[in-house]
Design an enzyme around this catalytic site. Structure first.
Site, PDB file in Angstrom:
ATOM      1  N   HIS A   1      -3.378   7.379   1.807  1.00 28.77           N
ATOM      2  CA  HIS A   1      -3.754   6.035   1.358  1.00 28.77           C
ATOM      3  C   HIS A   1      -5.161   5.766   1.853  1.00 28.77           C
ATOM      4  O   HIS A   1      -5.483   5.990   3.022  1.00 28.77           O
ATOM      5  CB  HIS A   1      -2.768   5.015   1.923  1.00 28.77           C
ATOM      6  CG  HIS A   1      -3.215   3.596   1.753  1.00 28.77           C
ATOM      7  ND1 HIS A   1      -3.683   3.110   0.558  1.00 28.77           N
ATOM      8  CD2 HIS A   1      -3.289   2.572   2.646  1.00 28.77           C
ATOM      9  CE1 HIS A   1      -4.005   1.838   0.708  1.00 28.77           C
ATOM     10  NE2 HIS A   1      -3.791   1.493   1.960  1.00 28.77           N
TER      11      HIS A   1
ATOM     12  N   ASN B   1     -10.042  -0.142  -0.506  1.00 25.91           N
ATOM     13  CA  ASN B   1      -8.585  -0.068  -0.428  1.00 25.91           C
ATOM     14  C   ASN B   1      -8.002  -0.648  -1.718  1.00 25.91           C
ATOM     15  O   ASN B   1      -8.051  -1.857  -1.941  1.00 25.91           O
ATOM     16  CB  ASN B   1      -8.093  -0.866   0.787  1.00 25.91           C
ATOM     17  CG  ASN B   1      -6.590  -0.784   0.980  1.00 25.91           C
ATOM     18  OD1 ASN B   1      -5.853  -0.375   0.088  1.00 25.91           O
ATOM     19  ND2 ASN B   1      -6.125  -1.183   2.159  1.00 25.91           N
TER      20      ASN B   1
ATOM     21  N   CYS C   1       0.812  -1.220   0.000  1.00 23.72           N
ATOM     22  CA  CYS C   1       0.000   0.000   0.000  1.00 23.72           C
ATOM     23  C   CYS C   1       0.849   1.276   0.000  1.00 23.72           C
ATOM     24  O   CYS C   1       0.359   2.344  -0.376  1.00 23.72           O
ATOM     25  CB  CYS C   1      -0.936   0.010   1.196  1.00 23.72           C
ATOM     26  SG  CYS C   1      -2.109  -1.381   1.202  1.00 23.72           S
TER      27      CYS C   1
END
Length: 323
Positions: A250, A280, A114
């Protein structure tokens, strides 16, 4: 005069298939309310059968080039941040290079889960400042739907697929933090925490594996580390939280985003939030949010933008840039 890596254009791509939370109610002991209350996610996009990470990355790349008013011939290098490349090798970046018809320059992948886009952006900045490249296409792209355990309600409802891209180009500045472009970066990792977010398979084990996560532990590390890396990067640039126009974090979980904003002393109306629509998307989430933020009219030229991310590794970092 000081050399800076400035944003020339940005773009994104999302697969056609939109998956609302209600779809998971048919196969899991979960609900739309449960997912929303714990993550802020309302829907996400899943890649079509046969659609690959490099395909989505290429589409986002073309959108960024169009936004910049540039052609493939103007690009010197391509960096793709991904943990879900099409093949073990070659890199997804070389596949994008081929799809774009680019026969010059160089291309490579960065894998920091990520945090991948922050790592890729930092590498692109270094390539430009060192004179290795004048324009770099930086892409984040993921098909996390391919590594989900569809029986694990704590993880499979959180992730989505997509891609975002950004064109960085060399430009001259005055050497002050009023310059447009990347002003500071900060990267970190700590492999001692690898067991709280990982995929339980890989090439050497001859298995694909599924994503595994200890959510409470990830949350505990995330808020503290994201705020700290953002503050470190700001300090390197001679700036403070109050100077920030937009935080583009993020997009993992609305609670993490809110907690980080609070630690930075910023109201949520100065945070670009897309997690409700995309879930996500790992390394794709920041460039996706940058592109959507620009499209919404939130991010404008001259704005001070801070991006920060944390992912498996653990790996985390931040970039401070003036749009």
């Amino acid at each position: 005069m000081t050399l800076r890596a400035q944003v020339a254009g940005v773009g994104h791509y999302l697969p056609d298939r939109v998956v609302p939370n209600s779809e998971f109610e048919q196969t899991l002991a979960t609900s739309d309310e449960w997912i929303r209350s714990r993550s802020g996610i309302e829907r996400r996009h899943f890649a079509a059968e046969g659609q690959t990470t490099s395909d989505m990355a290429t589409r986002a790349a073309r959108a960024a080039l169009d936004d910049a008013g540039l052609a493939v011939a103007d690009i010197d290098a391509i960096i793709v941040a991904t943990s879900t490349a099409d093949l073990t090798f070659p890199s997804a970046a070389t596949m994008v290079q081929a799809e774009l018809g680019m026969t010059h320059g160089f291309a490579f992948d960065v894998q920091a889960v990520c945090a991948g886009f922050v790592y890729a952006l930092t590498n692109a900045n270094a390539l430009i400042l060192s004179g290795q490249a004048t324009r770099v296409l930086v892409i984040g792209a993921e098909t996390f739907s391919r590594i989900m355990d569809w029986t694990d309600r704590s993880t499979c409802v959180l992730f989505g697929d997509g891609a975002g891209a950004l064109v960085l180009e060399a430009a001259t500045g005055t050497g002050t933090n009023a310059d447009r472009g990347i002003l500071a970066t900060d990267l970190n990792s700590d492999g001692r925490h690898r067991d709280i977010l990982y995929v339980d398979g890989g090439v050497s084990t001859q298995s694909t594996g599924y994503l595994r996560m200890e959510g409470k532990e990830v949350f505990r590390h995330a808020v503290e580390k994201l705020a700290a890396t953002a503050q470190t990067a700001l300090a390197k640039a001679g700036l403070e939280s109050s100077d920030i126009d937009w935080v583009v974090p993020h997009q993992a979980n609305i609670r993490i985003i809110q907690g980080t904003a609070k630690k930075l002393g910023l109201p949520m109306d100065r945070v670009v939030v897309t997690v409700q629509d995309h879930g996500n998307t790992s390394a794709a989430s920041i460039p996706l949010a940058l592109s959507v933020g620009k499209d919404r009219g939130q991010i404008k030229q001259g704005d001070l933008v801070v991006t920060e991310a944390i992912g498996g590794g653990l790996a985390w970092g931040a970039v401070v840039l003036r749009w």
